[in-house]
Design an enzyme around this catalytic site. Structure first.
Site, PDB file in Angstrom:
ATOM      1  N   TYR A 437      21.916  35.731 -17.963  1.00  0.00           N
ATOM      2  CA  TYR A 437      21.065  37.136 -17.751  1.00  0.00           C
ATOM      3  C   TYR A 437      21.832  38.239 -16.874  1.00  0.00           C
ATOM      4  O   TYR A 437      22.453  38.139 -16.236  1.00  0.00           O
ATOM      5  CB  TYR A 437      19.295  36.569 -18.079  1.00  0.00           C
ATOM      6  CG  TYR A 437      19.026  36.034 -16.578  1.00  0.00           C
ATOM      7  CD1 TYR A 437      19.853  36.260 -15.322  1.00  0.00           C
ATOM      8  CD2 TYR A 437      17.608  36.091 -15.883  1.00  0.00           C
ATOM      9  CE1 TYR A 437      19.640  36.154 -14.098  1.00  0.00           C
ATOM     10  CE2 TYR A 437      16.964  35.609 -15.569  1.00  0.00           C
ATOM     11  CZ  TYR A 437      18.144  35.698 -14.026  1.00  0.00           C
ATOM     12  OH  TYR A 437      17.021  35.041 -12.865  1.00  0.00           O
ATOM     13  N   GLU A 438      21.626  39.122 -17.284  1.00  0.00           N
ATOM     14  CA  GLU A 438      21.977  40.688 -16.615  1.00  0.00           C
ATOM     15  C   GLU A 438      23.710  41.161 -17.051  1.00  0.00           C
ATOM     16  O   GLU A 438      23.999  40.992 -16.106  1.00  0.00           O
ATOM     17  CB  GLU A 438      21.249  40.696 -15.360  1.00  0.00           C
ATOM     18  CG  GLU A 438      20.259  40.428 -14.895  1.00  0.00           C
ATOM     19  CD  GLU A 438      19.093  41.113 -15.407  1.00  0.00           C
ATOM     20  OE1 GLU A 438      19.808  42.300 -16.327  1.00  0.00           O
ATOM     21  OE2 GLU A 438      17.716  40.894 -15.530  1.00  0.00           O
ATOM     22  N   GLY A 439      24.300  39.984 -17.626  1.00  0.00           N
ATOM     23  CA  GLY A 439      24.763  40.223 -18.488  1.00  0.00           C
ATOM     24  C   GLY A 439      25.904  38.793 -17.642  1.00  0.00           C
ATOM     25  O   GLY A 439      25.508  38.349 -17.262  1.00  0.00           O
ATOM     26  N   GLN A 444      30.728  39.776 -17.593  1.00  0.00           N
ATOM     27  CA  GLN A 444      30.950  40.190 -15.425  1.00  0.00           C
ATOM     28  C   GLN A 444      32.145  40.316 -15.053  1.00  0.00           C
ATOM     29  O   GLN A 444      33.199  41.026 -14.564  1.00  0.00           O
ATOM     30  CB  GLN A 444      30.096  39.652 -14.605  1.00  0.00           C
ATOM     31  CG  GLN A 444      28.475  38.966 -14.736  1.00  0.00           C
ATOM     32  CD  GLN A 444      28.028  40.593 -15.106  1.00  0.00           C
ATOM     33  OE1 GLN A 444      28.419  41.363 -14.234  1.00  0.00           O
ATOM     34  NE2 GLN A 444      26.431  40.790 -14.991  1.00  0.00           N
TER      35      GLN A 444
END
Lengths: 598, 598
Positions: A437-439, A444
Site C-alpha cells: 500500500y501507498e505504492g 517506490q
C-alpha cells in the site's frame, strides 16, 4: 510498562544521541517544547497504547469490521481509541500552533507514531489519516474549507481518508476516471466515480468522513496532468445541517491482515447528488496529493518498524522462557532455554539489526524534515532533497526487510509461532501489506531511480554521499571501528558504481533498461542506508564507552556493538551479490517474451 | 485441464529428459510399468486434483475443522477425497506388489504428490501420512501388525499419523515423557502421554486412526536411546470388535494456514486404558521413525514446490489479464498488461527459477531413491548416501525459497493479492509452515552440517562433488553455456571452501562454533544445489535445441534458457555474500550474551 513492545532506551538513544533532537528543540520554531515535555508526550503515547491499542490487537484481528445493512461496523473500542487520540492532541501534533496544532518536532511525532503502530498496527488506518488529511487541507485549501474541516479532523470527530485508487487504474493514477462536473458555483463540483482500497473509508462512529479524493474535471486533459484534488465528505453541510452526500459503500475488502481497519470500495454520486470541493487550483491534484502520499509513505516505514518491534520483543520473551534441547555436545546435561542456541541468537540479532537500523533511518528522515522546518535557504533545500530522495527508501526498506524480521521472530517460536495463541502469526500477516500500500515496492523503486536519483542532475545523491562521508569521518576517530569502517566504505562505493552504471543507460535514452532492475537497486540502496545508520550508531556508542568505561559492561551498549557487528558480518555482504546482479549487461527481464513464462 | 496449477510439459521434461525415468522404468523391479502407464497415473492424479482438491481449497481454508462436543468435524468433501485417493491406489503407490502396493517408481509417486500438493496443500495432512504409516509398519513391524493395519491404511479406511512432538520437548525428541508400561504380554504396553501438533490426529470420517507414536518403555534409558515406536490406534481390536483405546483429543490448534487438516493435541491413557503395540525392537524407535520422517521431510519440499506452482500460475494469469500503466517513456500510449512491465517479468522469472529448480532437485532425490531400489552393492550405498545428504536440503531449500516465491506471486497482484478474492494470500499463509514442521530449518541445518556432511568421513560430500563434476562435464560440450558454466563452478568451489573452513572447527572439537552458522550454510548449500539443477536443465535443453533447431523458437525451450540465465544472474550471486558471512572468524552469535538482546 507491562508487556514490552518497544524499547524506550533505544528510542531515546536514537532521538538524542544519534539524531540530535536537542539541537532541534533549541530552534525557536520549537521553543515552546523541551526534553521534559517531549518525554511526557512519548510516555503518554505509551500509556494510550497500553490502554487502547495493545490489549485489543488480537481481538480486532479476529473480529474484523463487517458490512451490516450497508453500514460498516467496527470493534467497539475503536471510538474510544480515536477519542483518546484526539483528546491527546495526536491528530494535530505536527500542525503549527497558529493552525491549532501542537507544533511538536516531526522526530517526536515519528517516535510516537512508532509506538502507536508497534502496539496495534491494524488501527493505523483510522489514526494515521486524520492528521494527513488535515495537513493537506491546511496547506492547499481555501480558508472556508480549512475552517469547516480542520478542527473536526484534529479533534477526531471526523475521519479523514485518502481516496486515490480505482479498480481499473491501480498504481497508474493518470488513468483514473472519477469525474468532477462543474456546478457553475466556484470551487463546487458534482462528483461521480469509484474508489477502492479506501482505509477507514466508512464506519459507524465518526460524525462525518472526509475523503481527499482525486478526480478529473470534465474536459480537462487526460493523464496525470488533468487531475484535481477535492474534499468529498460523506455528509455535506447544507444550511448548517449535515445531509447525505451520496457516497455509498459498495463493498468491504476481506484482507489477510490489517483487519482492525475497514478497507472499502466506495461509489460516489450514484444518485447524481454528490458534491466535491476543489482544493487549491485545478489540475494540481497529484502535486498536492504527493504531500499526503509522502507522509503516508514514511508512516508505512514507521509501521513496519513498529511491527518488527512488537515481534522482536515477543520472540525474545519466548526464547528466554522456553526450555528445549541442550548445549551442543552435552547430551546428558540440563535442558537450556532456546535463547542459548546459536541459531536463535542469530535470528534475534538479525531482527534487532533490521529493526534498529530501520528505526534509525526513519528518525534520520524525521530529522531532515525538522531541519527543513528550521533551516532556511540552500540548507533548507538541501535537507528537502535528502528527504525526497530517502522517502521511497524509508517506505520500502523497513517493509521488505521487516517481513524477513517478523518471519524470523515467528520462526523462533517453532510450531507455536504458526498458531493463534501468540501474536506472531498476526504480525506476519499484518506486515505483508507494507510493500503494497501507498505504492508497491516496484513503484517506490521507479520513483527512487527514475525520479529521485535524477533530481537536479543527481544533487540529492551527492548530498547523500556527503552524509556518508560525514559518518565515515566521525567513525574514523575510533580504532574500535577499524574492522567495520572499510566494509561500509566499500558498500557506499559499490552503490556509487552501480548508480553510474545504470545512469549510463539513461544517458543513452534507454529508459526501459535504466529502470528494469530498479527494485534490485532499491534493495542495494536500502542496505547501504542501513549500514550508514549502523555506522552512526556504532560511532556514538563507541564514544559513549570511551567517555565512561562502565558502559563497556552495560548490556545496552554491548548489544548495540554486537548488533552492529552482526549487521556488517551477516547482512551487509549482500551488497556484493546485489552489485554483481546490477552490473550485469544482459537484458534479461526486458528480453523475456511473455509466452516463455507459460 | 481447467485452471492451470502445474505444468505437465515441465514435469515430463524433468522426469524423462533431465532425470532419466525411462532407465528406471527399464529396471526389472519396475517391469510391470511403462511410460504409458505412468502417463495415465499422472493424468489420474490431475483428475483427482481437479475434482476433489482444487475446487475446495479456499472453502476448506475458510471453514477449518472444529472440535464439537469432543469430536473433530472436518469439511464434508474430505471423506470423498480420501475414498478417491484410496480407490486410486495412492496410499500404496510406492509399496511393493507383494505388500499389496502398486510398486511404482518413487519418481512417479513424487510427481503425483507434487500435483496433489499443488492443488490443495492443506489436505496433505490427511493424504500424505497414510502411505508413510503403512510403509513404517511394513518395514519394521510384526506380521500380525502388518496384517491388521496395512490393508486398512492402504485403502484409506483408516487414517495414519505421526505422533512425535510433546509440549515440553519440541524438536528435542530425546526429552519426550510419554511412557509405555509393560502388560506382561509380549509387545503389548499400556501407554500414557501427551502429543501435540498431530496432523489429522482425530476427525469424524475414518473408521480408525493409527498413531505411529514414540514413547519410552518404563525403566529404559533417558534420552534418545531409550525411545521405542508403537502403533497406538484410536480404537483397538478386541474379540474382532473395535473398542475405544482411551485416546482423547484434548484440543485443536488454530493455525495461520494449512487449515483443511485438523492439528490436534492428544492425551493418551488418561483412564489408564490405552494400549500400544511395539514396532520392531525396543529402544529403536527413533531409528525407525527416521524412515517416516525422511519421507515426510521430502514431502514438505514437494509441498512447497506445489504451492509455488499454484501461486506462479495464478500470478501469471493475473499478469496476463490485468491492464495497468504504460511502457516506460510512453505516457500517451495504450495501457499495457502488467506482464509487459520489467519488474513483473522479473518477479515471474524469480518464481519460475525457484519453482523449477526446486522441483528438479526434488525429482533428483526421487531418482536417487529409485536408484537405491534398483542398484546393488556399493552403487546402492552411494545413492543412499546422496539421498541422506540431500534430504534436509530438499526439505529446507524449497520451503525457505518457496516463501519468497509465493510472496512475489502475491506482490504481482498488488492490493488484490492481499485480499481473499485470490488464492495468493492463502498460499502465503499455507507455505509458511514448511520451514517449521517435520523439523525446523534450524534442525535441518544441524542435521546437514553436523551429521550428513560428516557421514563416513565426508563421503557423501565427495559423491555430491562428483555429481557436480558430471553436470559440469556434460555442460562443457555446449559453448552456449560458456557464460554460465564458470559461475556454477565458482559456486561449487565456494561451497567446498566453506565446508573445509567449518570442518576445521569440528577437527578442533569446537563443535558449537562448527555448527553456529549451520542455517547460513544450509542456505548456501541449497543455492548451489539449485544451480546444479539449473545447469543440468540448461544442458538438456541446449542439446534439444541442437538436435532440432525448431526448438529455438519453442517458448518452452526459450523459457528454460531464459530462466536459467535469470537464475545465474539474479539468484546465484548470493553465493558470494553467503560465503563471505560463513568465512567470518568472529564468534558473533555464540559470543552474544542474552542480556544484550533486551
Amino acid at each position: 510498562m507491562g508487556k514490552k513492545f518497544v524499547s524506550l532506551t533505544n528510542l531515546n538513544f536514537l532521538l538524542y544521541d544519534v539524531h540530535g533532537l536537542k539541537e532541534i528543540l533549541n530552534h525557536h520554531y520549537y521553543r515552546h517544547q523541551d526534553k521534559q515535555a517531549v518525554d511526557l508526550m512519548i510516555e503518554s503515547a505509551i500509556k494510550i497504547s497500553e490502554k487502547y491499542l495493545l490489549p485489543f490487537m488480537s481481538e480486532m484481528d479476529k473480529k474484523p469490521p463487517e458490512l451490516v445493512n450497508g453500514e460498516v461496523v467496527t470493534h467497539p473500542k475503536i471510538a474510544k481509541l480515536i477519542k483518546a487520540m484526539g483528546d491527546g492532541g495526536w491528530f494535530c501534533a505536527s500542525a503549527s500552533l497558529e493552525n491549532g496544532g501542537m507544533q511538536i518536532p516531526l522526530m517526536v511525532d515519528t517516535a510516537a507514531n512508532f509506538v502507536f503502530q508497534a502496539a496495534n498496527n491494524g488501527t493505523y488506518g483510522f489514526t494515521g489519516l486524520n492528521a494527513g488529511a488535515a495537513n493537506l487541507i491546511l496547506e492547499f485549501a481555501s480558508t472556508e474549507l480549512k475552517e469547516e474541516y480542520v478542527p473536526k479532523l484534529h479533534s477526531g470527530k471526523w475521519q479523514g481518508t485518502m481516496a486515490l485508487t480505482e479498480p481499473q487504474a491501480g498504481s497508474s493514477l493518470g488513468d483514473i476516471t472519477s469525474t468532477a462536473y462543474s456546478t457553475g458555483q466556484d470551487g463546487i463540483y458534482k462528483i461521480k466515480g469509484q474508489k477502492v482500497f479506501i482505509s477507514a473509508g466508512d464506519y459507524e462512529h465518526p460524525e462525518n468522513i472526509v475523503h481527499m479524493m482525486l478526480a478529473r474535471i470534465e474536459g480537462e486533459p487526460e493523464g496525470s496532468k488533468g487531475i484535481s484534488l477535492f474534499v468529498v465528505p460523506k455528509y455535506r453541510s447544507e444550511k448548517k445541517k449535515l445531509v447525505s452526500n451520496d457516497v455509498k459503500t459498495a463493498g468491504i475488502f476481506h484482507k489477510m491482515g490489517q483487519k482492525a481497519t475497514p478497507t472499502v470500495h466506495l461509489a460516489f454520486g450514484e444518485k447524481n447528488n454528490c458534491f466535491g470541493y476543489l482544493v487549491g487550483d485545478k489540475n494540481q491534484g497529484l502535486n498536492y496529493m504527493f504531500k499526503l502520499m509522502n507522509e503516508a509513505r514514511i508512516s508505512v516505514g514507521i509501521g513496519a518498524a513498529g511491527m518488527m518491534s512488537m515481534a522482536y520483543y515477543a520472540a525474545l520473551e519466548y526464547a528466554n522462557e522456553r526450555p528445549q534441547g541442550r548445549k551442543i555436545g552435552d547430551k546428558e546435561g540440563e535442558q537450556i532455554n532456546i535463547i542459548e542456541h546459536a541459531d536463535i541468537k542469530r535470528m534475534l540479532l538479525k531482527q534487532k539489526s533490521i529493526l534498529e537500523g530501520s528505526l534509525s533511518l526513519i528518525l534520520q528522515c524525521a530529522n531532515f524534515a525538522d531541519l527543513v522546518k528550521t533551516k532556511e535557504g540552500d540548507l533548507r533545500d538541501h535537507y528537502q532533497l535528502l528527504l525526497d530522495l530517502l522517502t521511497p527508501v524509508v517506505k520500502t526498506c523497513p517493509s521488505e526487510r521487516g517481513i524477513e524480521a517478523v518471519s524470523d521472530a515467528l520462526q523462533c517460536l517453532g510450531g507455536y509461532g504458526y498458531c493463534e495463541d501468540f501474536e506472531l502469526e498476526q504480525l506476519y500477516r499484518d506486515i505483508r501489506i507494507t510493500p503494497i500500500y501507498e505504492g508497491t515496492t516496484g513503484i517506490q523503486s521507479l520513483d527512487l531511480l527514475g525520479r529521485k536519483v535524477l533530481m537536479e542532475n543527481g544533487k540529492a545523491m551527492q548530498l547523500l554521499a556527503k552524509e556518508f562521508e560525514f559518518a565515515v569521518r566521525d567513525a574514523r576517530y575510533y580504532e574500535e571501528l577499524n574492522d567495520i569502517l572499510p566494509l561500509f566504505e566499500d558498500g557506499a562505493a559499490e552503490l556509487k558504481k552501480v548508480t553510474h552504471h545504470l545512469l549510463a543507460f539513461a544517458m543513452k535514452n534507454k529508459l526501459d533498461r535504466f529502470l528494469a532492475d530498479a527494485t534490485i537497486y532499491m534493495e542495494l540502496f536500502g542496505l547501504v542506508c542501513l549500514g550508514w545508520q549502523w555506522l552512526k550508531q556504532g560511532t556514538v556508542i563507541t564514544e559513549a564507552c570511551r567517555k565512561n568505561v562502565e558502559n563497556l559492561e552495560n548490556p545496552f551498549h554491548l548489544g548495540k556493538i554486537q548488533t552492529m557487528k552482526y549487521f556488517f558480518t551477516y547482512e551487509f555482504p549482500r551488497v556484493k551479490s546485489l552489485t554483481e546482479t546490477l552490473m550485469n549487461d544482459a537484458d534479461l527481464t526486458l528480453g523475456t517474451d511473455k509466452s516463455w513464462l507459460e
